[in-house]
Design an enzyme around this catalytic site. Structure first.
Site, PDB file in Angstrom:
ATOM      1  N   GLU A  96       0.878  -1.176   0.000  1.00  0.00           N
ATOM      2  CA  GLU A  96       0.000   0.000   0.000  1.00  0.00           C
ATOM      3  C   GLU A  96       0.910   1.219   0.000  1.00  0.00           C
ATOM      4  O   GLU A  96       1.453   1.594   1.045  1.00  0.00           O
ATOM      5  CB  GLU A  96      -0.897  -0.015   1.249  1.00  0.00           C
ATOM      6  CG  GLU A  96      -1.824  -1.223   1.345  1.00  0.00           C
ATOM      7  CD  GLU A  96      -3.009  -1.143   0.392  1.00  0.00           C
ATOM      8  OE1 GLU A  96      -3.320  -0.042  -0.099  1.00  0.00           O
ATOM      9  OE2 GLU A  96      -3.622  -2.191   0.132  1.00  0.00           O
ATOM     10  N   CYS A 132      -2.087   9.621   2.149  1.00  0.00           N
ATOM     11  CA  CYS A 132      -1.562   9.060   0.898  1.00  0.00           C
ATOM     12  C   CYS A 132      -2.476   9.297  -0.296  1.00  0.00           C
ATOM     13  O   CYS A 132      -2.022   9.361  -1.425  1.00  0.00           O
ATOM     14  CB  CYS A 132      -1.307   7.573   1.061  1.00  0.00           C
ATOM     15  SG  CYS A 132      -2.771   6.688   1.616  1.00  0.00           S
TER      16      CYS A 132
HETATM   17  P1  NAD Z   1       8.102   4.694   5.315  1.00  0.00           P
HETATM   18  O1  NAD Z   1       8.210   3.857   4.113  1.00  0.00           O
HETATM   19  O2  NAD Z   1       9.193   5.634   5.629  1.00  0.00           O
HETATM   20  O3  NAD Z   1       7.907   3.802   6.602  1.00  0.00           O
HETATM   21  C1  NAD Z   1       6.929   2.807   6.666  1.00  0.00           C
HETATM   22  C2  NAD Z   1       7.447   1.651   7.444  1.00  0.00           C
HETATM   23  O4  NAD Z   1       8.613   1.121   6.839  1.00  0.00           O
HETATM   24  C3  NAD Z   1       7.818   1.996   8.886  1.00  0.00           C
HETATM   25  O5  NAD Z   1       7.268   1.025   9.729  1.00  0.00           O
HETATM   26  C4  NAD Z   1       9.326   1.950   8.888  1.00  0.00           C
HETATM   27  O6  NAD Z   1       9.879   1.521  10.106  1.00  0.00           O
HETATM   28  C5  NAD Z   1       9.654   0.944   7.800  1.00  0.00           C
HETATM   29  N1  NAD Z   1      10.943   1.224   7.167  1.00  0.00           N
HETATM   30  C6  NAD Z   1      11.463   2.434   6.865  1.00  0.00           C
HETATM   31  N2  NAD Z   1      12.655   2.298   6.269  1.00  0.00           N
HETATM   32  C7  NAD Z   1      12.903   0.977   6.177  1.00  0.00           C
HETATM   33  C8  NAD Z   1      13.979   0.201   5.637  1.00  0.00           C
HETATM   34  N3  NAD Z   1      15.038   0.751   5.081  1.00  0.00           N
HETATM   35  N4  NAD Z   1      13.872  -1.142   5.701  1.00  0.00           N
HETATM   36  C9  NAD Z   1      12.797  -1.727   6.258  1.00  0.00           C
HETATM   37  N5  NAD Z   1      11.766  -1.036   6.790  1.00  0.00           N
HETATM   38  C10 NAD Z   1      11.806   0.285   6.748  1.00  0.00           C
HETATM   39  O7  NAD Z   1       6.719   5.424   5.102  1.00  0.00           O
HETATM   40  P2  NAD Z   1       6.074   6.533   5.988  1.00  0.00           P
HETATM   41  O8  NAD Z   1       6.989   7.700   6.003  1.00  0.00           O
HETATM   42  O9  NAD Z   1       5.621   5.983   7.305  1.00  0.00           O
HETATM   43  O10 NAD Z   1       4.782   6.863   5.120  1.00  0.00           O
HETATM   44  C11 NAD Z   1       4.818   7.736   4.042  1.00  0.00           C
HETATM   45  C12 NAD Z   1       4.595   7.041   2.728  1.00  0.00           C
HETATM   46  O11 NAD Z   1       3.647   6.014   2.848  1.00  0.00           O
HETATM   47  C13 NAD Z   1       4.041   7.969   1.676  1.00  0.00           C
HETATM   48  O12 NAD Z   1       4.616   7.687   0.444  1.00  0.00           O
HETATM   49  C14 NAD Z   1       2.568   7.635   1.662  1.00  0.00           C
HETATM   50  O13 NAD Z   1       1.923   7.962   0.471  1.00  0.00           O
HETATM   51  C15 NAD Z   1       2.606   6.172   1.905  1.00  0.00           C
HETATM   52  N6  NAD Z   1       1.368   5.716   2.505  1.00  0.00           N
HETATM   53  C16 NAD Z   1       0.555   4.908   1.791  1.00  0.00           C
HETATM   54  C17 NAD Z   1      -0.649   4.496   2.333  1.00  0.00           C
HETATM   55  C18 NAD Z   1      -1.595   3.607   1.579  1.00  0.00           C
HETATM   56  O14 NAD Z   1      -2.526   3.108   2.213  1.00  0.00           O
HETATM   57  N7  NAD Z   1      -1.430   3.382   0.301  1.00  0.00           N
HETATM   58  C19 NAD Z   1      -1.008   4.916   3.611  1.00  0.00           C
HETATM   59  C20 NAD Z   1      -0.139   5.729   4.306  1.00  0.00           C
HETATM   60  C21 NAD Z   1       1.049   6.124   3.759  1.00  0.00           C
END
Ligand code: NAD
Length: 521
Positions: free
Chosen positions: A224, A258
């Site tokens: 997602e 998002c």
């Molecule tokens: P993110 O990708 O930075 O983090 C999400 C998760 O990934 C966290 O739990 C984090 O600990 C983990 N993570 C981060 N870096 C990692 C790595 N190198 N290796 C493994 N795990 C890692 O995302 P965010 O900043 O929390 O959210 C923002 C993004 O998410 C935006 O692009 C937004 O559009 C998207 N988003 C999508 C939805 C959806 O339902 N489609 C909902 C919310 C957010």
């Protein structure tokens, strides 16, 4: 009842991660989650734990994101509580075997059916913006489907992460459902374990890391992700309605949504009216200004604040509304920027904050072309115009979902399947789709003993007589010729008359029947 404080956020120690995953797998193989009553009890207990801890959830979301009580209730607490009830109430229906369609008569003797088997032990990685909903929503689907699960909430919303851990510990079977806290090292350790599915919500960049890791063990994924979602406003749209609805869609959660529009493409003709209506709506929403309003949220942390500031500083656009920021308070004013190119920093990247670039266009074709150039598969598309124009937008774009005459309404229906397409994600959840995403549809047949004489045709030695018999039973006759044209009486007749001719003929037959019945009276 619930304790009154949020426990401190602590990273799970690295040496506990592998045993936690092993426990989830062992619990799955104990088969206890196969029982539907067991799943319902878990869902019902989770409901009550959220009810009892509602004030802690509110406090956590306020601390993490400055979220108002109203938004926390709407998008987090009531969302997951209703989902628990929905799933528990509909579980028997979802879990029931399905009769497959399109089965030939002879194959029906084998009673083909589709069982709904749980995928197994699953990992759920959450994002920070709707920290509860985006982590617990998938968990509810996993519980309903009969999976065991480990969740890894976003460390960027630490208060919400701690409350979720507390709620899970208080309500759910600890062997089957656990929470691992942490950031990159802990998530990496989780990804080193074998899962039967990984459900990830977050950015495209991290999704690629996760997908690579999952590929090593052929682990299925639901992703997602985000998107540079376009809103398109034609000159026939109502500027007041479009301004109000799109402003709301971008002010919720201070734009950290998002599905909110990333860039608005608007016909030049109604640009001035649209900007004026945006100003009017802003004053209506926040009479004392967004900064003084308890309804307007804050940016999650300094890193995200600085990212947004850089994005705005790098823009070549003209600020037409807002523009102020305060790093100490993580406050960014709703900021509307008129930009001239899709290469602008505000259009090129996903803002995920309260920045609203608007790009004037000459006509709808230009808007569609630019929107497709910015992102050919965003998470959402928002169209404002006549019915024909909105349909044209749907016909000539792709996106995970779309809302006509609104910003992301499609994503606010909790039981409507939600997901991206292409680089905005794969798979979907919510409502029945949450159950399906953690379920394997297992095709099953039962061959009765009495049918053996009919089955003889399949066994060697293969003879000409057997082949003839089999092809007689098996072969489907084509209803098209070598040029790919449909054949048969229906096609011939329709080809002769055309659709209009057919309609006239039907009307004539109807009229004749009517006149006959009248003459008999
Ligand atoms: P993110 O990708 O930075 O983090 C999400 C998760 O990934 C966290 O739990 C984090 O600990 C983990 N993570 C981060 N870096 C990692 C790595 N190198 N290796 C493994 N795990 C890692 O995302 P965010 O900043 O929390 O959210 C923002 C993004 O998410 C935006 O692009 C937004 O559009 C998207 N988003 C999508 C939805 C959806 O339902 N489609 C909902 C919310 C957010």
């Amino acid at each position: 009842m619930a304790a009154s404080t949020i426990p401190a956020f602590e990273h799970t120690s690295m040496d506990k991660i592998a045993p936690t995953c092993a426990t989830a797998r062992k619990a799955f193989l104990s088969h206890k989650t196969r029982d539907l009553e067991y799943r319902k009890v878990q869902l019902r207990k989770l409901y009550w734990a959220f009810k009892d801890n509602a004030s802690l959830v509110e406090e956590a979301c306020k601390k993490d994101l400055g979220k108002s009580q109203f938004e926390t209730y709407l998008t987090e607490i009531s969302w997951v509580m209703n989902d628990c009830i929905f799933m528990a109430n509909n579980l028997d229906r979802f879990a029931k075997d399905e009769k497959p369609a399109d089965i030939a008569f002879t194959n029906k003797f084998m009673g083909p059916r589709i069982r709904k088997d749980p995928l197994g032990a699953v990992l759920i990685i959450g994002a920070y913006n709707f920290p509860i909903q985006l982590t617990i929503g998938p968990l509810i689907g996993a519980i309903a489907a009969g999976c065991t699960a480990v969740i890894k909430p976003s460390e960027s919303a630490p208060y919400a992460a701690s409350v979720m851990q507390k709620i899970m510990a208080e309500s759910l079977d600890p062997d089957c459902y656990t929470c691992v806290q942490g950031a990159v090292p802990e998530t990496t350790a989780l990804l080193d374990e074998k899962w039967d599915k990984i459900f990830y919500t977050g950015s495209e960049t991290v999704a690629k890391i996760i997908a690579k890791k999952a590929a090593e063990t052929l682990t299925p994924l639901t992703l997602e992700l985000g998107g540079r979602n376009p809103a398109i406003i034609t000159k026939h749209a109502d500027p007041k309605l479009a301004a109000k609805r799109l402003l709301w869609a971008k002010m919720l959660n201070a734009g950290q949504v998002c599905v909110s529009q990333n860039c608005t493409f608007i016909d030049r003709e109604i640009l001035p009216a649209f900007i004026q209506e945006m100003k009017n709506s802003l004053n209506e929403f926040y009479p004392k200004g967004p900064r003084n309003s308890p309804d307007y949220g804050r940016i999650v942390n300094q890193r995200q604040f600085l990212r947004l500031k850089k994005m705005l500083d790098s823009s070549n656009g003209k600020i037409v509304i807002g523009g102020t920021m305060d790093e100490a308070d993580l406050f960014i004013e709703p900021t509307v920027v008129q930009v001239e190119s899709i290469d602008d920093s505000l259009v090129r990247d996903e803002s995920f904050g309260p920045l609203l670039p608007i790009l004037p266009v000459t006509d709808l074709d230009e808007a569609i072309r630019l929107a497709n150039e910015v992102h050919d598969t965003p998470l959402g598309t928002y169209a404002f115009g006549t019915k024909a124009e909105m349909n044209k937008i749907l016909d000539q774009t792709r996106s995970g979902g779309a809302s006509l005459n609104d910003g992301f309404f499609h994503a606010s229906i909790p039981t409507l399947a939600f997901g991206g397409v292409g680089s905005s994600g794969q798979g979907a959840y919510r409502g029945k789709a949450s159950f399906d995403t953690f379920t394997h549809r297992r095709s099953v047949t039962t061959t009765p003993a009495w049918i053996e004489s009919l089955m003889d045709v399949r066994y060697p030695p293969y003879t000409a007589a057997k082949l003839k018999k089999f092809s007689g039973m098996n072969e489907v006759k084509p209803n098209f010729d070598r040029q790919g044209r449909a054949t048969g009486w229906g096609a011939w007749f329709l080809g002769l008359l055309g659709l209009k001719g057919l309609a006239v003929l039907i009307a004539a037959i109807g009229a004749r029947a009517y006149l006959r019945s009248r003459s008999k009276l």
